[in-house]
Design an enzyme around this catalytic site. Sequence first.
Site, PDB file in Angstrom:
ATOM      1  CE1 TYR A 178       1.355  -8.887 -12.524  1.00  0.00           C
ATOM      2  CE2 TYR A 178       0.137  -8.833 -14.446  1.00  0.00           C
ATOM      3  CZ  TYR A 178       0.401  -8.138 -13.132  1.00  0.00           C
ATOM      4  OH  TYR A 178      -0.330  -7.201 -12.445  1.00  0.00           O
ATOM      5  CB  ALA A 237      -1.024  -0.046   1.097  1.00  0.00           C
ATOM      6  CB  VAL A 278       2.790 -10.259   1.402  1.00  0.00           C
ATOM      7  CG1 VAL A 278       2.104  -9.197   2.214  1.00  0.00           C
ATOM      8  CG2 VAL A 278       2.892  -9.905   0.147  1.00  0.00           C
TER       9      VAL A 278
HETATM   10  N1  LIG Z   1      -0.692  -1.271 -12.792  1.00  0.00           N
HETATM   11  C1  LIG Z   1      -1.216  -1.791 -13.521  1.00  0.00           C
HETATM   12  O1  LIG Z   1      -1.443  -1.581 -14.711  1.00  0.00           O
HETATM   13  C2  LIG Z   1      -1.905  -2.990 -12.947  1.00  0.00           C
HETATM   14  C3  LIG Z   1      -2.922  -3.929 -13.811  1.00  0.00           C
HETATM   15  C4  LIG Z   1      -3.547  -4.909 -13.302  1.00  0.00           C
HETATM   16  C5  LIG Z   1      -3.336  -5.407 -11.966  1.00  0.00           C
HETATM   17  N2  LIG Z   1      -2.107  -4.827 -11.572  1.00  0.00           N
HETATM   18  C6  LIG Z   1      -1.963  -5.340 -10.052  1.00  0.00           C
HETATM   19  O2  LIG Z   1      -2.244  -4.283  -9.055  1.00  0.00           O
HETATM   20  C7  LIG Z   1      -1.592  -4.391  -7.883  1.00  0.00           C
HETATM   21  C8  LIG Z   1      -0.930  -3.059  -7.568  1.00  0.00           C
HETATM   22  O3  LIG Z   1      -0.186  -2.757  -8.684  1.00  0.00           O
HETATM   23  P1  LIG Z   1       0.632  -1.193  -8.732  1.00  0.00           P
HETATM   24  O4  LIG Z   1       0.758  -0.919 -10.330  1.00  0.00           O
HETATM   25  O5  LIG Z   1      -0.082  -0.447  -7.929  1.00  0.00           O
HETATM   26  O6  LIG Z   1       2.074  -1.772  -8.539  1.00  0.00           O
HETATM   27  P2  LIG Z   1       3.340  -0.792  -7.665  1.00  0.00           P
HETATM   28  O7  LIG Z   1       4.681  -1.587  -8.224  1.00  0.00           O
HETATM   29  O8  LIG Z   1       3.149   0.583  -8.016  1.00  0.00           O
HETATM   30  O9  LIG Z   1       3.256  -1.367  -6.227  1.00  0.00           O
HETATM   31  C9  LIG Z   1       3.260  -2.518  -5.684  1.00  0.00           C
HETATM   32  C10 LIG Z   1       3.492  -2.453  -4.162  1.00  0.00           C
HETATM   33  O10 LIG Z   1       3.438  -3.698  -3.723  1.00  0.00           O
HETATM   34  C11 LIG Z   1       4.913  -3.573  -2.923  1.00  0.00           C
HETATM   35  N3  LIG Z   1       5.423  -5.224  -2.824  1.00  0.00           N
HETATM   36  C12 LIG Z   1       5.989  -5.841  -3.809  1.00  0.00           C
HETATM   37  N4  LIG Z   1       6.402  -6.895  -3.149  1.00  0.00           N
HETATM   38  C13 LIG Z   1       5.875  -6.993  -1.970  1.00  0.00           C
HETATM   39  C14 LIG Z   1       5.894  -7.854  -0.897  1.00  0.00           C
HETATM   40  N5  LIG Z   1       6.636  -9.146  -0.881  1.00  0.00           N
HETATM   41  N6  LIG Z   1       5.347  -7.678   0.321  1.00  0.00           N
HETATM   42  C15 LIG Z   1       4.844  -6.523   0.711  1.00  0.00           C
HETATM   43  N7  LIG Z   1       4.638  -5.362  -0.314  1.00  0.00           N
HETATM   44  C16 LIG Z   1       5.104  -5.805  -1.688  1.00  0.00           C
HETATM   45  C17 LIG Z   1       5.737  -2.702  -3.518  1.00  0.00           C
HETATM   46  O11 LIG Z   1       6.739  -2.442  -2.469  1.00  0.00           O
HETATM   47  C18 LIG Z   1       4.894  -1.559  -3.867  1.00  0.00           C
HETATM   48  O12 LIG Z   1       4.719  -0.717  -2.891  1.00  0.00           O
HETATM   49  C19 LIG Z   1      -0.489  -5.489  -8.207  1.00  0.00           C
HETATM   50  O13 LIG Z   1      -1.078  -6.824  -7.496  1.00  0.00           O
HETATM   51  C20 LIG Z   1      -0.558  -5.531  -9.792  1.00  0.00           C
HETATM   52  O14 LIG Z   1      -0.278  -6.627 -10.274  1.00  0.00           O
HETATM   53  C21 LIG Z   1      -1.682  -3.504 -11.694  1.00  0.00           C
END
Ligand SMILES: NC(=O)c1ccc[n+]([C@@H]2O[C@H](COP(=O)([O-])OP(=O)(O)OC[C@H]3O[C@@H](n4cnc5c(N)ncnc54)[C@H](O)[C@@H]3O)[C@@H](O)[C@H]2O)c1
Length: 252
Positions: free
Chosen positions: A154, A14, A64
């Site tokens: 993924y 978050a 996590v």
């Molecule tokens: N951005 C997109 O287009 C998109 C599309 C579909 C799904 N998603 C999914 O939405 C979610 C958030 O994506 P986002 O774009 O905000 O990503 P982001 O990379 O901006 O943020 C991800 C966050 O997860 C944290 N994180 C990573 N590994 C971790 C771990 N082992 N333990 C705790 N925290 C951890 C990171 O430090 C980061 O703060 C993800 O699951 C991603 O796969 C994103």
Amino acid sequence: MNRFTGKVAVVTGAAQGIGAATARRLAAEGAAVAVLDLTAQAGQDVAAAIREEGGTARAYACDVTDGEAVEAVFAKVEQELGGLHILVNNAGITRDHLFFRMPKSDWDSVLTVNLTSAFQCAQAAQTYMTRQKYGKIVSLSSRSALGNRGQANYAAAKAGIQGLTATLAIELGPYNVNVNAVAPGYVATAMTAATAERTGHAPEEHQRLTAERTPLRRVAQPEEIAAVVAFLASDDASYVSGQTLYVNGGAR
Ligand SMILES: NC(=O)c1ccc[n+]([C@@H]2O[C@H](COP(=O)([O-])OP(=O)(O)OC[C@H]3O[C@@H](n4cnc5c(N)ncnc54)[C@H](O)[C@@H]3O)[C@@H](O)[C@H]2O)c1
């Protein structure tokens, strides 16, 4: 709207992007929010911004992928924030490669962070949720679950989230726990900016190209995903369970 007054929400990953927007949205509607990320420092700014806006939030360090750490931090959240009603499995990573040259280590890390962590967090959360006969679990899947070049790891993890969601809805439903997933298309975050750079595009250019083939002719902002997560985490969705809701601007 104050749909989450008296509720405690844990949002993983978050510190930025969709997770940060979700934490802010849940807090704006009354939830006390545990901002989980790899380090507590990473989540401090989000938690502080929530408190400045009059909400309740605390940053916690939790990788996590570490099941014991997850159990310990959930117990701490329950004690310090006074419960555990909502879990948003948002932490995620990408390690894109064409399949023929994808290292097994990148298969493993993407499956572990995106899928196994959701299993571990849901298992830890259901202890509290089944006991109190109330809970909401919302996990981040992705449009990539339908298949996406360079993302065999993924796509498999995000399709796995959909199967996990459907099954947990069956097993936890009798305890009044709703389990759903959100599958976004392209959201403007650090994750997609990194993809842009990897493919030789500036983030804005990459977004423009994606927008051109999206019916709504734009990419999503994190707040638009957070709004859907909040719906599924709320009692507005009280009879919705086991579903994956695609939030992708109309793309097929
Ligand atoms: N951005 C997109 O287009 C998109 C599309 C579909 C799904 N998603 C999914 O939405 C979610 C958030 O994506 P986002 O774009 O905000 O990503 P982001 O990379 O901006 O943020 C991800 C966050 O997860 C944290 N994180 C990573 N590994 C971790 C771990 N082992 N333990 C705790 N925290 C951890 C990171 O430090 C980061 O703060 C993800 O699951 C991603 O796969 C994103």
